[in-house]
Design a protein around this motif. Sequence first.
Motif, short mmCIF file in Angstrom:
data_model
loop_
_atom_site.label_atom_id
_atom_site.label_comp_id
_atom_site.label_asym_id
_atom_site.label_seq_id
_atom_site.Cartn_x
_atom_site.Cartn_y
_atom_site.Cartn_z
N ARG A 63 0.83 -1.22 0.00
CA ARG A 63 0.00 0.00 0.00
C ARG A 63 0.86 1.26 0.00
O ARG A 63 0.46 2.29 -0.53
N ASP A 64 2.03 1.17 0.60
CA ASP A 64 2.90 2.34 0.65
C ASP A 64 3.54 2.64 -0.69
O ASP A 64 4.14 3.70 -0.87
N LEU A 65 3.43 1.72 -1.62
CA LEU A 65 4.04 1.89 -2.94
C LEU A 65 3.04 2.36 -3.99
O LEU A 65 3.41 2.59 -5.14
N ALA A 66 1.78 2.48 -3.63
CA ALA A 66 0.74 2.85 -4.60
C ALA A 66 0.40 4.33 -4.49
O ALA A 66 0.19 4.85 -3.40
N LEU A 67 0.38 5.00 -5.63
CA LEU A 67 -0.04 6.39 -5.66
C LEU A 67 -1.49 6.53 -6.11
O LEU A 67 -2.22 7.37 -5.63
N GLY A 68 -1.89 5.70 -7.07
CA GLY A 68 -3.25 5.82 -7.59
C GLY A 68 -3.74 4.49 -8.12
O GLY A 68 -2.94 3.59 -8.39
N LEU A 69 -5.05 4.36 -8.21
CA LEU A 69 -5.66 3.12 -8.70
C LEU A 69 -6.70 3.42 -9.77
O LEU A 69 -7.36 4.45 -9.74
N GLU A 70 -6.85 2.46 -10.65
CA GLU A 70 -8.06 2.37 -11.46
C GLU A 70 -8.78 1.13 -10.95
O GLU A 70 -8.16 0.08 -10.78
N ALA A 71 -10.06 1.27 -10.67
CA ALA A 71 -10.77 0.13 -10.08
C ALA A 71 -12.21 0.14 -10.52
O ALA A 71 -12.76 1.18 -10.90
#
Lengths: 471, 471
Positions: free
Chosen positions: B162-170
Motif C-alpha cells: 500500500r505504501d508503494l501505490a499512488l493511484g488506482l483504477e478500479a
Amino acid sequence: MITNLTHDLLTKLEALLPEGTLREASPRYLEEPRAKWQGVAAAVAAPKTVEDVSTILRFATAHRIALIPYGGGTGLVGGQVTSSGTPLLLSLERMNTVREVHPSENVIVVEAGCTLQAVQDAAEQANRLFPLSIGSKGTAQIGGNLATNAGGINVLRYGNTRDLALGLEAVMPDGSVWNGLTRLRKDNTGYDIRNLLIGSEGTLGVITAAALKLFPRPAQTGTALFAVSSPEAALKLLARLRDIAGESISAFELLHRQGLEFVAETMPDQRLPWPDPPEWMVLTELGLARGPTPQALFEELFEVALEEGLADDGIIAQSEGQSAELWGLREAIPIANKNIGGISSHDISLPLSAIADFIPRATSALATHGDYRINCFGHLGDGNLHFNVYPPKGAQRSAYKEAASAVQDIVHDITVEMGGSFSAEHGLGRLKAADLERYGDPTKLAAMHSIKSALDPQGIMNPGAVLLTKS
Amino acid sequence: MITNLTHDLLTKLEALLPEGTLREASPRYLEEPRAKWQGVAAAVAAPKTVEDVSTILRFATAHRIALIPYGGGTGLVGGQVTSSGTPLLLSLERMNTVREVHPSENVIVVEAGCTLQAVQDAAEQANRLFPLSIGSKGTAQIGGNLATNAGGINVLRYGNTRDLALGLEAVMPDGSVWNGLTRLRKDNTGYDIRNLLIGSEGTLGVITAAALKLFPRPAQTGTALFAVSSPEAALKLLARLRDIAGESISAFELLHRQGLEFVAETMPDQRLPWPDPPEWMVLTELGLARGPTPQALFEELFEVALEEGLADDGIIAQSEGQSAELWGLREAIPIANKNIGGISSHDISLPLSAIADFIPRATSALATHGDYRINCFGHLGDGNLHFNVYPPKGAQRSAYKEAASAVQDIVHDITVEMGGSFSAEHGLGRLKAADLERYGDPTKLAAMHSIKSALDPQGIMNPGAVLLTKS
C-alpha cells in the motif's frame, strides 16, 4: 435531520460528563486563520478521556446534534468552523498526554490533543525524529494533522501524516471505541479503517490517540539555497541531487522572488540571502548517515548544476546557525503572504513532469484576467505548489472579493486538466467541498457518500465539511 | 442472496463480451499453494479492458452472481478460491500492459495482471527500483499484491504494497469505474478509497491498474549473514546497524537452524554457509548512495557485535555472486518448508520489543502440547515472523490434521495477547476470516461490515473471504 443543541440538551449532556468538560464557546474557537468564516457553536466540550469522547458522541447521535471536532484551529480550509446551526465543538485539547515512547521500536503513542511540537520534542528526548513539519507546529495538534493528513516540508522523504501512523484509537459516531493503537509495522487484518479515518477531516469519527513512527535522527544534516534558472531547472537539479544523495533528501523547496519581496516589504528585520534575489530558488536539506558531509555533496551538486546551466549561484550553510537562518526565511514567506493579504491561495499538486508547463500557463491565464502578483512556492519534490495570487502593490485585497472565485477556478481548472489535484495537503474542509463535486471522480464521490451514510447515518460529524450536505 | 451462475446466464454474459473472454475453469484456477481448498467455479472471465471488467461486474450485481477476483493464484490464505456455490472467477491475466513509465517522476503505471517480476523488470529498464519483493514474484500479479497488501523482504525500508501505490483504477461492484490513476505524491481530496481497496482482498471492488512509486537504484548494495546468539541479540544488532547505516537497511531477516536443516534434508544441492549452522542467524542487506561501501559498514557492525557478544561469526558477501548465493539460501527455506510439509504456518507480527519474549513462550507452549519442530524465520526488522510448526523427523504431516487448529490457536492466542497481529502480510482470505471474528476489535469489525454492505450491497464480491458471510 440535525436538531438544535438547546439549553435543555446541554444540561442533560453536562450531567453525563465530569465537571469542567463543557465550556462556553469563547471567540478563539470561532475564528480561523484566513478569516473566511465566522464560526458558531452552542458550547465547547473538552473531554479528558476516550470514555468521555464516547459519551459525547453517543449523546450526539441519539439527539442528532452536530459535532465539530477541533484541534489546534490552524486548518486553512475551514474544516474546524461552521457558520450554521448550533453545533457542539469537540476540542481534544485536554487529551494531550504522550502515552508511551518506544525508542527501540521507533514508535511513540500520543493523544490527539498533543501539539505537533510536543510530539517532536518527545521524540527528540528519545534521540529520535518525528519528521512531520509544518509552520503551525506550535499550535496545530497531532489529531488535526491526522484528520487532515497534513503534509509539510519533509513529505519527500518521510511521507504525509498518514504514512507516519501505525495505529489509531478513535471513537465512531455511535460512540463505540476502536482500540486500534497497534505498534505493528505489518498488520493485514481487514479493511484499512486507519487510513479511512486519516484525512476524513472529522466527518467519520474522532481520532483520540495514535501510535506514530519515529526515525533515527540523521547523523549529519545540511542546508543549501540555490539560485536556479527556472522551475524546469529546479526539477533537473532534484534529479541530479537524487543521483548524488539517493534517498537522503529531506526537503526540496521551490521559492520565487515574489515571496522574498513580500518578506522585504512586510518584515524589514528579516535578512535576505541576496540583496536582489534571483527569480527562482531552491531550498534543500540533506540528512545523511555517515560518509561524505552534506556540504561536500552540495558542492558536487553545485558544480554539476553550473556546468549544466541549472543554477548560477548558491549558499551552502556551513553551520547550524546558517541553516536555521535559511529555513527562517522559508518560514517567513507564509507570514509575509498573510501580511500582504491574498486574493486566492491554491494548495495544488501536479505530476512532476507537468510543473514546468503549469507555472507559465497558469501565470498567463491570470495575466489575461487581471493585474495580479503571484507568489508560487512550495514542496517541489512532492509536486506540491502553493500558487497564491495577490493584488498589485498598493492595491487592497478587499477590492478583489468578486475576482477571487474566478481566479480560483482558472487555477484549479488548469491544475485538474493537467492531471493535478486541487487540494494537495490542506484538505477540503468547507472551502473545497464544492470543488470535490466539480472536479472529483463520480465513482469515488459515490463511494464516499455511501461510506459516510454507513458510518454516520445521522450525519452528525462535521456536517458541511468534505461532502456538501444534501438538501 | 447469491444466485447460481446457470448456463443461461453464462450465455447472456458471453453475448456482452468480446469473444474469448469467457473460458472454462481449468484445474489451475481451482488449486492453491497450500492445498487446503479445492476451488469451484462455473467459468473464468479473462477481460482485456476495464470496460469489460465493468460489464462483468454490472452483470454480476444485476444477477447476484458471486465473483472471485483472481491474480497469480499464489495467495496463501485461500482468498482466490471458494469451495461453495457456482461463482465466476475473474482473472486479470490478460490486463498485463505496462501502460506508462515516468523515470523523472519515479512512477510506473501498470495493469493489474502484470506479474510482479514484469513490474520489477520494467522499472529496471528505466534504471529505477520497484522494491516489492516476494518469493512468488514470477507468478504473483501486482493486482493480487495490491488486493492483499503483500509484504516481503524490503518492507523495512520501502513499506508494504500500500505504501508503494499512488493511484488506482478500479471497478466497483455496480460496474462503475474509478479513474483514480493519479501520479501525485500528495492528494488530499476526500476519503482514502485507494487504501480501502488495497488490502480488501477483492471484497469491495476490482483493482484493474495502479500508478506505483519507483525509487532510485542504490549505488551500492551489499549482503551479510551473521551468526547471532539469540533473537534478542538480533534485535540489538538491528539497532546497531541503524546507528551505523541509518535508513539504508533494505532487509533484515531472521533465520533459524531448523530452516537450514530442512533445506539440507530436502534440497541436497543447495550449499549451506556453515556445515553446522548456528541456531540463530540474520541475513541483511544494505543499499547505499555513496561514501563507505556496504562491506566497510558490515565490518564495523561485526566488530561492535563481537564486542557486545551479539554475534560470533559472519559472512560478508564480497561479490554479487556471493550475495545472490546468500539470498538463494533464504529463498530455499520456504521451498524446504513445503517439502517437509507443515502442520500449521503462522504469519504473525509483534511489537519489536515483544519478539524476544514471544519466541521462547510460544515454543514452550507448543512443547507442552506435542512433539513438534518449529521453523521460526522472517522479516525481523518489521516484527514479522513466520512461526511455522512441523512434525518431528520421520513423522507424516497427515497424522497431525486434528492437532493443526489447536496449534494455530496456541500461537495466535499468545500473539494477540502480546499485542501482535495474526495476519501480518498474507491477508485473511478464507483461512483467517473466523480469526478476525475471534480476535478483531468489535468496533473495527462493525465498521468493516457497514462498509461492505454500503459498497457491495448484494455481497457478490469474493463472498466468504475476509468477512464471514452472515447466514
